[in-house]
Structures are given as C-alpha cells and as structure tokens.
Design an enzyme around this catalytic site. Structure first.
Site, PDB file in Angstrom:
ATOM      1  N   HIS A 185       0.847  -1.204   0.000  1.00 58.91           N
ATOM      2  CA  HIS A 185       0.000   0.000   0.000  1.00 58.91           C
ATOM      3  C   HIS A 185       0.884   1.256   0.000  1.00 58.91           C
ATOM      4  O   HIS A 185       0.697   2.150  -0.829  1.00 58.91           O
ATOM      5  CB  HIS A 185      -0.899  -0.037   1.245  1.00 58.91           C
ATOM      6  CG  HIS A 185      -1.718   1.193   1.512  1.00 58.91           C
ATOM      7  ND1 HIS A 185      -3.089   1.227   1.377  1.00 58.91           N
ATOM      8  CD2 HIS A 185      -1.376   2.433   1.940  1.00 58.91           C
ATOM      9  CE1 HIS A 185      -3.546   2.436   1.681  1.00 58.91           C
ATOM     10  NE2 HIS A 185      -2.513   3.186   2.046  1.00 58.91           N
ATOM     11  N   GLU A 186       1.836   1.282   0.897  1.00 55.21           N
ATOM     12  CA  GLU A 186       2.702   2.474   0.990  1.00 55.21           C
ATOM     13  C   GLU A 186       3.537   2.647  -0.278  1.00 55.21           C
ATOM     14  O   GLU A 186       3.688   3.747  -0.792  1.00 55.21           O
ATOM     15  CB  GLU A 186       3.606   2.394   2.227  1.00 55.21           C
ATOM     16  CG  GLU A 186       2.870   2.381   3.565  1.00 55.21           C
ATOM     17  CD  GLU A 186       1.887   3.520   3.748  1.00 55.21           C
ATOM     18  OE1 GLU A 186       2.069   4.582   3.144  1.00 55.21           O
ATOM     19  OE2 GLU A 186       0.887   3.338   4.481  1.00 55.21           O
ATOM     20  N   HIS A 189       1.568   4.153  -3.045  1.00 57.15           N
ATOM     21  CA  HIS A 189       1.439   5.621  -2.978  1.00 57.15           C
ATOM     22  C   HIS A 189       2.582   6.274  -3.769  1.00 57.15           C
ATOM     23  O   HIS A 189       2.393   7.295  -4.434  1.00 57.15           O
ATOM     24  CB  HIS A 189       1.490   6.118  -1.524  1.00 57.15           C
ATOM     25  CG  HIS A 189       0.173   6.007  -0.806  1.00 57.15           C
ATOM     26  ND1 HIS A 189      -0.998   6.517  -1.317  1.00 57.15           N
ATOM     27  CD2 HIS A 189      -0.147   5.468   0.404  1.00 57.15           C
ATOM     28  CE1 HIS A 189      -1.995   6.290  -0.450  1.00 57.15           C
ATOM     29  NE2 HIS A 189      -1.503   5.653   0.588  1.00 57.15           N
ATOM     30  N   TYR A 200      -4.013  14.251  -2.807  1.00 54.36           N
ATOM     31  CA  TYR A 200      -4.370  13.505  -1.597  1.00 54.36           C
ATOM     32  C   TYR A 200      -5.397  14.278  -0.766  1.00 54.36           C
ATOM     33  O   TYR A 200      -5.129  14.690   0.356  1.00 54.36           O
ATOM     34  CB  TYR A 200      -3.103  13.210  -0.790  1.00 54.36           C
ATOM     35  CG  TYR A 200      -3.263  12.071   0.173  1.00 54.36           C
ATOM     36  CD1 TYR A 200      -3.363  10.756  -0.272  1.00 54.36           C
ATOM     37  CD2 TYR A 200      -3.326  12.288   1.545  1.00 54.36           C
ATOM     38  CE1 TYR A 200      -3.521   9.706   0.605  1.00 54.36           C
ATOM     39  CE2 TYR A 200      -3.476  11.243   2.431  1.00 54.36           C
ATOM     40  CZ  TYR A 200      -3.574   9.950   1.949  1.00 54.36           C
ATOM     41  OH  TYR A 200      -3.729   8.904   2.837  1.00 54.36           O
ATOM     42  N   GLU A 209      -6.061   6.479  -2.141  1.00 52.83           N
ATOM     43  CA  GLU A 209      -6.076   5.473  -1.077  1.00 52.83           C
ATOM     44  C   GLU A 209      -6.548   4.115  -1.605  1.00 52.83           C
ATOM     45  O   GLU A 209      -6.017   3.073  -1.240  1.00 52.83           O
ATOM     46  CB  GLU A 209      -7.013   5.927   0.047  1.00 52.83           C
ATOM     47  CG  GLU A 209      -6.337   6.662   1.166  1.00 52.83           C
ATOM     48  CD  GLU A 209      -5.199   5.863   1.772  1.00 52.83           C
ATOM     49  OE1 GLU A 209      -5.435   4.699   2.162  1.00 52.83           O
ATOM     50  OE2 GLU A 209      -4.082   6.376   1.843  1.00 52.83           O
ATOM     51  N   ASP A 283      -9.013  13.991   8.024  1.00 56.73           N
ATOM     52  CA  ASP A 283      -8.542  12.895   7.170  1.00 56.73           C
ATOM     53  C   ASP A 283      -8.434  13.341   5.702  1.00 56.73           C
ATOM     54  O   ASP A 283      -8.796  12.588   4.793  1.00 56.73           O
ATOM     55  CB  ASP A 283      -9.474  11.677   7.315  1.00 56.73           C
ATOM     56  CG  ASP A 283      -8.942  10.439   6.617  1.00 56.73           C
ATOM     57  OD1 ASP A 283      -7.713  10.269   6.558  1.00 56.73           O
ATOM     58  OD2 ASP A 283      -9.764   9.643   6.120  1.00 56.73           O
ATOM     59  N   HIS A 288      -9.704   8.066   3.896  1.00 55.78           N
ATOM     60  CA  HIS A 288      -9.749   6.672   4.353  1.00 55.78           C
ATOM     61  C   HIS A 288     -11.176   6.196   4.623  1.00 55.78           C
ATOM     62  O   HIS A 288     -11.380   5.019   4.925  1.00 55.78           O
ATOM     63  CB  HIS A 288      -8.902   6.491   5.621  1.00 55.78           C
ATOM     64  CG  HIS A 288      -7.439   6.669   5.398  1.00 55.78           C
ATOM     65  ND1 HIS A 288      -6.816   7.893   5.530  1.00 55.78           N
ATOM     66  CD2 HIS A 288      -6.474   5.789   5.030  1.00 55.78           C
ATOM     67  CE1 HIS A 288      -5.520   7.759   5.275  1.00 55.78           C
ATOM     68  NE2 HIS A 288      -5.287   6.503   4.962  1.00 55.78           N
TER      69      HIS A 288
END
Lengths: 368, 88
Positions: A185-186, A189, A200, A209, A283, A288
C-alpha cells in the site's frame, strides 16, 4: 527548545541528555543541540547511502531503464535501503541493510525487505515496471520511527521519498511492518506519485487510497497464492491486534473492526449514496472513509471475474492508474469507472467477462 | 476557554480527540491561532496525520504542525497530546 516536557516532537536526544538540558533551564541550548543532532543524523544517513551506491557503482537511478533489461542488458533487480530511526523522529535514520548484506536480523527489517521485494516483483513481473518511478528507484524504508521519542508510533506513511513504519503501541497495534498489504500500500502511494499523481484530498485522495489498497491486496493474494474466492480481502489484518480485527475490509467496507476496545467501529462506506463529506482538515476530506467505495467496486469486479485478481483485473487497474490522460490529479470515482472500462475494453474486448465485471463492480458501488 | 485538539488521518483514518481548559480571552486565542496558522504544515504526506485545534463552539479549525509549533503553544500541545483518545 528541546525540553522534555515542552517539545517532545523535535527531540532526537537520549533521555539522559534531555534531563541535563532541563536542569540547565536553557532553552536556546536545547534548540541548538537538537538542530545540530538532526542535521548530523540526516547528513550521516545520506552520506552512508551515497557511499554504498558509489562503492558498488550502482547509482541505479542513473543506470537502469524501464523494460526487460537495463542499458547493459542485465535483468533489473530491486534495490533496497533499510534504515533504522531508532525510536526517534528522524528519517531515514541509520542505514542497517543494503543489497548484498547477510539476511537482516531485525524482524521488522526482514518484514519490509520481504514486503518490498514481493511488491517490486509484482510490478515488474506483471507490468514490467521497474520500481516506484519505473526507472529503478531504490526502495528506501525506515523502521522503528517515532514522532515523539517517548510514544510509540502507530502508523505507516509514504513521505514522497521513502516508506516509514512505526512499531505500534503493542496494546492495540502491532508493528506496522507486519502486513505485506500495508507495505505494498505504501509503496503504491509512491507509484501513484509517479503516475496518476492523484491529489491527496477529497475524492481524488480517496481514489489514491483505494489504488493503494487494491495493489496492496493483490500483492498479498499473489504472495499467498490466493484466488479472489479464497482471499479474505482484509487490509492490515495483523497490525490491528486481535484475531477478529483488521484495518479495513474490501469485501465489506465498514466491517474491518466492530466494538474494538480502543478504536470502536470501522467508519468506511461501500456505496456512493453513503459518501461522507468531510472538511480537508479531517482525514484530508475523508480519504480513508470514502476509499471503501472504489475498494468495493474492485472487490465485486474481481469476484465476478473469478480466478486470480492480478491476472486480468490487475492489468486493467494498473493500466488505468498509470494513464496520465484518463487519470488526472483531480480525478473522481466516475473518472476511475470510465478509465477502467476503457482499459478493460482495450485489453479484453467489450464482450469480455472482464469488461462486464468492471461495470458490475462500479454499479455495485453506485458509481455511475 | 475549552480548546480541542483533533488528530485525524493516518493509515487508520480514525480521529483522536482531546480537550483542555485554557485561561484565554477570545483576543488571546485569536492571536494564538494567527501564530499557529503561520507555522502550518508545509506538505501533505500519504497516510500522514492531520492535526487541528479549535475552541469549543467555534466554527473555525486551525491546522497545526506539531514539529513546528509556536513556543507559546508547545506546553498546551503536549498536554493535549497526552490526552488523545480515539473517537469510537
């Protein structure tokens, strides 16, 4: 000022030095020591990694090109740099592992090495993408990071240059290196930074995301050889302590955790009619929360396609994510629907099961 | 005056919240917010936290950068940060 009570975030000094500074009651002295220590740590880290690359003649970003082989006809390999922040708010910290070293002893280093290797292989084997930027960027990962030296960091981030992981508080959260889907996931990005560049915030941020979750789950499924029907479609299953909890569910957004003693209920939504409007301060506009919508679209599409998610649908989602005409920095869910349908048609044809499944996925998430 | 800190975002996304009572006049709080706004975070990081403060009943939130706080807010932030708890 580097007072133990006043400014925990900036401090990178051991407690005994902080106590000494407290005793002197000289805040200017504290400030100077912290700035010097931070600058020294950053310089050491950068120098160490540059030295390593120069020694081996492997400044990969200069030498490797996208495709099957680099300029010298050698098959590309991932390039890893693993740093240890040592529980301090510095990045990347001390270089503790690089390619060619014996296997790392630190279990978090092992986790991030394995996770990033599997993710690199996923992108290279399936799409011939060589690393985050497509031209062999070293995979820089920083473990044992803390924002405040006295408090565990329960998070993982992509800061534009590297992946950073905390150890978790050990009460509700385990180490954030424990799930391969989170590492993927990271890293994804980063891939998005070099492709769709989705902003974002708000809907484009939720898409950002979701792409990170989609590639996270596919990397996990491929590593575990799980078909779409065998997978549990959970993200962060090991990070959130307790067998019944995970950070998110792509199959049933909003069911990752319920009645959790520390964090309560999972707030994700699955369909457009439940989209949550939030301020940018919250957020980043609910990235998210609302990412559950495109996540659910992907899950339904993958389930209706059958087989392995990465074989067909992965190609569609990757082609959409990296198309700079169809996906732009402010793209919305509807743009993602149109982009994935366009790619499904180009790759598999309009009469294909894949094309039909993609439409069914977005329909199920009420994105139409 | 009740000051509320909210820490949202992160990979988990769930907000954490804390509040403290401060002996500030509305004018002092306005000046404090101006200082905080001058030192707002410089960039957004994927899965990073957003932190913002507000006074109870106020329709205005101020994004803060915990590593670049004005000196006059550091102690208050430390106190708030200790009290952070997830909103369930």
């Amino acid at each position: 000022m580097c007072n133990n009570r006043r400014n925990p975030v900036n401090c990178i000094l051991p407690p005994y030095i902080l106590e000494k500074i407290d005793q002197t009651n000289n805040s200017d002295l504290g400030d100077q020591i912290v700035l010097t220590a931070q600058a020294t740590a950053r310089f050491r880290s950068k120098r160490a990694s540059l030295n390593e690359m120069t020694k081996k003649g492997k400044a990969g970003f200069l030498r490797t090109v996208s495709g099957d082989t680099d300029l010298e006809g050698v098959l590309p390999k991932p390039k890893h740099l693993i740093y240890d922040a040592g529980g301090l708010p510095i990045t990347p910290g001390e270089l503790i592992w690089k390619d060619g070293d014996p296997a790392p002893k630190d279990k978090d280093a092992k986790n991030v090495l394995n996770g990033a290797t599997q993710t690199w292989k996923f992108y290279y084997d399936l799409f011939k993408r060589n690393s985050i930027d497509g031209i062999g960027m070293p995979l820089t990962q920083c473990i044992h990071y803390r924002e405040d030296p006295r408090k565990p960091f329960s998070n993982a981030i992509w800061d534009g240059e590297q992946m950073i992981y905390g150890d978790g508080d050990t009460i509700f959260f385990d180490s954030f290196t424990r799930d391969i889907d989170i590492i993927a996931h990271e890293l994804t990005h980063g891939v998005i930074d070099y492709s769709a560049k989705l902003e974002y915030k708000f809907e484009s941020g939720a898409l950002n995301e979701s792409f990170a979750d989609v590639f996270g789950i596919m990397v996990k499924q491929r590593a575990k050889k799980e078909s779409v029907k065998k997978s549990n479609w959970l993200i962060g299953q090991n990070i959130l302590l307790g067998d019944e909890y995970a950070l998110r569910s792509m199959k049933e957004p909003g069911s990752g955790y319920k009645n959790h003693p520390g964090i309560g209920d999972d707030p994700q939504v699955a369909v457009m009619s439940d989209y949550i409007n939030m301020s940018q301060h919250q957020d980043n506009g609910g990235v998210h929360y609302n990412s559950g919508i495109p996540n659910f679209a992907f899950y339904v599409a993958a389930f209706n396609c059958g087989g392995n998610s990465w074989d067909k649908l992965g190609k569609v989602w990757y082609a959409a994510m990296t198309d700079k005409i169809l996906m732009k920095k402010n793209s919305k869910f509807l743009d993602a629907r149109n982009a994935t349908l366009t790619k499904a048609e180009l790759l598999f044809g309009k009469a294909s099961q894949v094309y039909k499944a993609v439409g069914e996925g977005w329909d199920a998430a009420e994105v139409k | 005056m009740k000051i509320i800190l909210t820490k949202s975002g992160g990979l988990i996304g769930k907000p954490q919240r804390a509040e403290i009572d401060l002996d500030l006049t509305p004018e002092q709080w306005r000046k404090m917010k101006d200082l905080l706004k001058k030192k707002k975070p410089s960039k957004t990081v994927a899965d990073g936290f957003n932190q913002y403060v507000e006074a109870e009943g106020e329709d205005d939130t101020t994004l803060i950068d915990p590593v670049n706080l004005p000196v006059s807010f550091k102690e208050h932030y430390a106190e708030l940060e200790k009290k952070l708890d997830y909103l369930k």
